[in-house]
Design a protein around this motif. Sequence first.
Motif, short mmCIF file in Angstrom:
data_model
loop_
_atom_site.label_atom_id
_atom_site.label_comp_id
_atom_site.label_asym_id
_atom_site.label_seq_id
_atom_site.Cartn_x
_atom_site.Cartn_y
_atom_site.Cartn_z
N ILE A 240 0.87 -1.18 0.00
CA ILE A 240 0.00 0.00 0.00
C ILE A 240 0.90 1.22 0.00
O ILE A 240 1.82 1.34 0.83
CB ILE A 240 -0.91 0.02 1.24
CG1 ILE A 240 -1.82 -1.21 1.27
CG2 ILE A 240 -1.76 1.29 1.26
CD1 ILE A 240 -2.67 -1.32 2.52
N LEU B 137 -9.07 3.62 3.79
CA LEU B 137 -8.65 2.56 2.87
C LEU B 137 -9.85 1.82 2.28
O LEU B 137 -9.85 1.42 1.11
CB LEU B 137 -7.72 1.58 3.59
CG LEU B 137 -6.38 2.15 4.06
CD1 LEU B 137 -5.58 1.08 4.81
CD2 LEU B 137 -5.57 2.69 2.89
N MET C 269 -3.27 0.76 -4.10
CA MET C 269 -3.58 -0.50 -3.42
C MET C 269 -2.98 -1.66 -4.20
O MET C 269 -2.85 -1.60 -5.44
CB MET C 269 -5.09 -0.68 -3.29
CG MET C 269 -5.80 0.45 -2.55
SD MET C 269 -5.31 0.57 -0.83
CE MET C 269 -6.09 -0.90 -0.19
#
Length: 960
Positions: A668, A711, A772
């Motif tokens: 990430i 997220l 991501m």
Amino acid sequence: MNNIIQPLLNLAALVLPRTPLSTAPSTNALLYDLEPYVAALSIAFCRFVIRTGTLTCSTSHHDNDGCKNSRMWQKAEFMLRTAAALFMGGMAFYRMNYEFICAFHLWTHAMPWLVETFYGVVVANTAKKNSITKKEMNGNKTQKNDDEQNPPSLTMSLGTSIFVLATLPLCLLFCRAFSNPTFLQSLTNLTPQPIKDVLGFMLPISELSAAFDIVSTFVPDTELLHGMLKHLLFVTFHIQVGMGHIGIDFLTAEQRRKNMLIRMDVDNPDPSEAEETTNSNSSSSSSSNNEQKYQVGRVVSKKFEDPTTGKMRMYHGKIQKYFEKEKLYHVVFEDSDSEDMDEDEVTRYSNPTIDKEDKNTKKKKKTFDPSRKFRRSAPTFILFCVVPYMIQIILFGNLNNFVFMFVRNSIHRSIRIHELFDHESHLEAIANDSAQSPDDLGSAMDTVVTNSYDIINRKLFSLPKLLILPGVISRQPNLLVKIFPLIFLTDMLKGKIVATVTERVEKFQKEARDVNSIRQKVEQFDLKNAELLRRSGMGATKFTQRRWDEFTLDYQAKMAAGDLLRRTRGFYMWLQRNFVFVVLIDCALAKLLAEGSIIVAEIFVFSRAIEDVVDLLLIRSRSESELATLMTQVDKLKVLDGLWSKSKESKLLPCRVSDSGSGVENSIELTNIAYTRGTAAISVEHLVIEKGIYAVTGANGSGKSTLFRVLMACETNKEAIDLHDSIQIATPLHHWDLAEKVVPADSCKVPDEGCVVEDNENEEIPVTSIVMPSPEIVEISQTFYWPLYSTPIDWIHQKHIGSELGDAERESCVRRVAIELQSLSFAAVKAEDSSQSTSSESSKEAAIQDLITELQTEKEDWFSTLSGGQKSKVELVRRVFLRDSCPSVLLIDETFAPLDPASKSDVMSRLKAFCADSVVLVIYHTDVGTSSDEECVPSSGFFTHNLHVMNNHLVNRPVC
């Protein structure tokens, strides 16, 4: 054979259901399984019960037509409507277009009238050409009768046939035009505005349009909605018109029966009293025995026998002439509202007075019972009038109501289930921003559909009575000037008063519903957390009691005001209708009776007809209560529609998924991220979170859980969740990844007409991005959801295992879940005798078998019976360990907190082995150790890194 018998049994079940009736849509092309049968029965029933020629006049007036009272006409008419009913029933059964069916139905009513009119025109023209004068035609009756008995010529028959057949396409064109939205819209546009205003004032056009619009909003399948409404209108129209027509005959028969009771002493006098009256008046009468003694009225004579019933009919006129010819000395007259007399009664009451006197002197006086005829008519009335009417009303009324329930329930399911779960934000929007429950929303839609349908349904039932009124009123146009204005004015005044009261009633009811909805939510929440409430301090229970009491008192106060207003409105409406409105209608009926436009047997029919006309023209004022309730619910649904539309607005972040070869696979990457939530604020300039297991630490309220919400809000995720309104992102979204995205024109960084900014070429705009590793991201939150009244295994797999899988596959799924749970020490293993070598294995297998049984048993709230640690284990198995591989990003929010040390060790070991190639972030609260004069999180053989929130920054540091 079963294909025929079973639908008939299903239709019979609509009258006397023994089992619950399903209104679910059909699995084939039909709306529901009985659709063709119900459509066929409705059109066949309507056409069969309406005798040809009685659409615009009552049956009594139709029967007095000598030509249409002949046996030949009746047989031909019966054959015509029977054949038409069967043919149209077949058309509906085979699902032909409703336009063709309605066109043919209209044609079957128009055809006899057209034939009669065309034939009359041809005969008149022929007579004119032959110079046959009216005097010559009346003077030569024999020649006229011979001419009438001659069959029509071939030319006339051919011309009539062509003329009649040519009207069928015209009927089809008419039906197609009025079912075409474009034509109706054009007709609306061509209508002058004053006429629109008048129609809008009298009819609830705007309310019904608003109801249709809101229904269309929550039923997105327009084709399905229009199909359901067409079918409902088709069935309702034909059943209600048919029932309204047989209702006219039933009301007429009932009125005649009541008139017999009221006039029993007049129509059935005591013969002994008649004799005494005759003797006492003999001295004052003429000395001639042949002098006639009769009352002025309507006479019953064998001369006027009805060939269809074999009974005597009553006629006006010819009384004096008939008396002089037959020399009747004593006649008891039947009034127009009496039952027809049979031959024996005519003979008894038509004998000369001298014969009656001789018989009476030879016989002893007998007790006379004037109620005998009335009592004898009761069984006939019940068996041949009441019972058939009751059967037809129940059968076809239930068919109509079943179709309505199907449409209403389909729309109800659309808003309460389909649309509610159509978008994931809808359910959350109701829970967060609305005081209404799904039941309240479903009830609101039911009210809109039911009130709209009832208004139309009542008008269709009244249509047969409305059609017979214009012909009667046209003979007495003065009524429209003298009495009808008073009726309309009093009813409009009543409507204004009722509207004012209804508005207040609706206001109190709406406020009461809102308070009650909040009260129910509070009560349900407090009941669910009763144990926590008890453990929340000494004053917690008293505080809760006071809140409950406040809500209840507020609700009861609003309901009391609304109930008293409803009671006042009800009494006023009852008094106004029965002692003002009905009195004025009676005045109109008295005028019609005095002029001979109607007969006494039709009083009730025309009373209802006049009331229906007033109700139609003043439907807005007379239905004020229904319309006010309807619009209240429409407004509520409009608010819901706006709420759902707002919730659908994307609140996701424009993240990216890493490309292969970019160097950040399985990682990430956060760049220039800054966000706040309440007092928490976090800023990240650049951070790469590589694969591994991270302990996310920081003070309470520092923003750890908020990081997970950020997220999860990435639009690239398969399970993306909208960013909560309380979370604010510092960087505008159009600044994210400027290298690949175009700055929108409405950005305040781009000068245009509505945005002026200073030109600063040297200003650098930071690039914000979240990259991501893949769309696979799973979050396990602090609290878990579990559905009530469900089987545990169904929710774990989120599908109905018992019905969707075979036995072998189902057993395999259940056993796998049980093994996964028991691998995390879900259920305690019973201690066995240590001398047995297989004790451990048998104990584990016994625990697994117990779990298999428990997982397949439906429970009201299975999750509430589990401990906190067991709930965490179930959620880990459901979201992670039942997958083929660990998701690329796994977010665990304090799930380890309720686990005991042994269970925590088992879970950590399993996660470390299963998610070795994933990014696992675990919010973790534990004692922080020290390493090299710095605080650190113990590795415990599980954590590989520590993400720590410190001084509003997120930093990556090692574990110790």
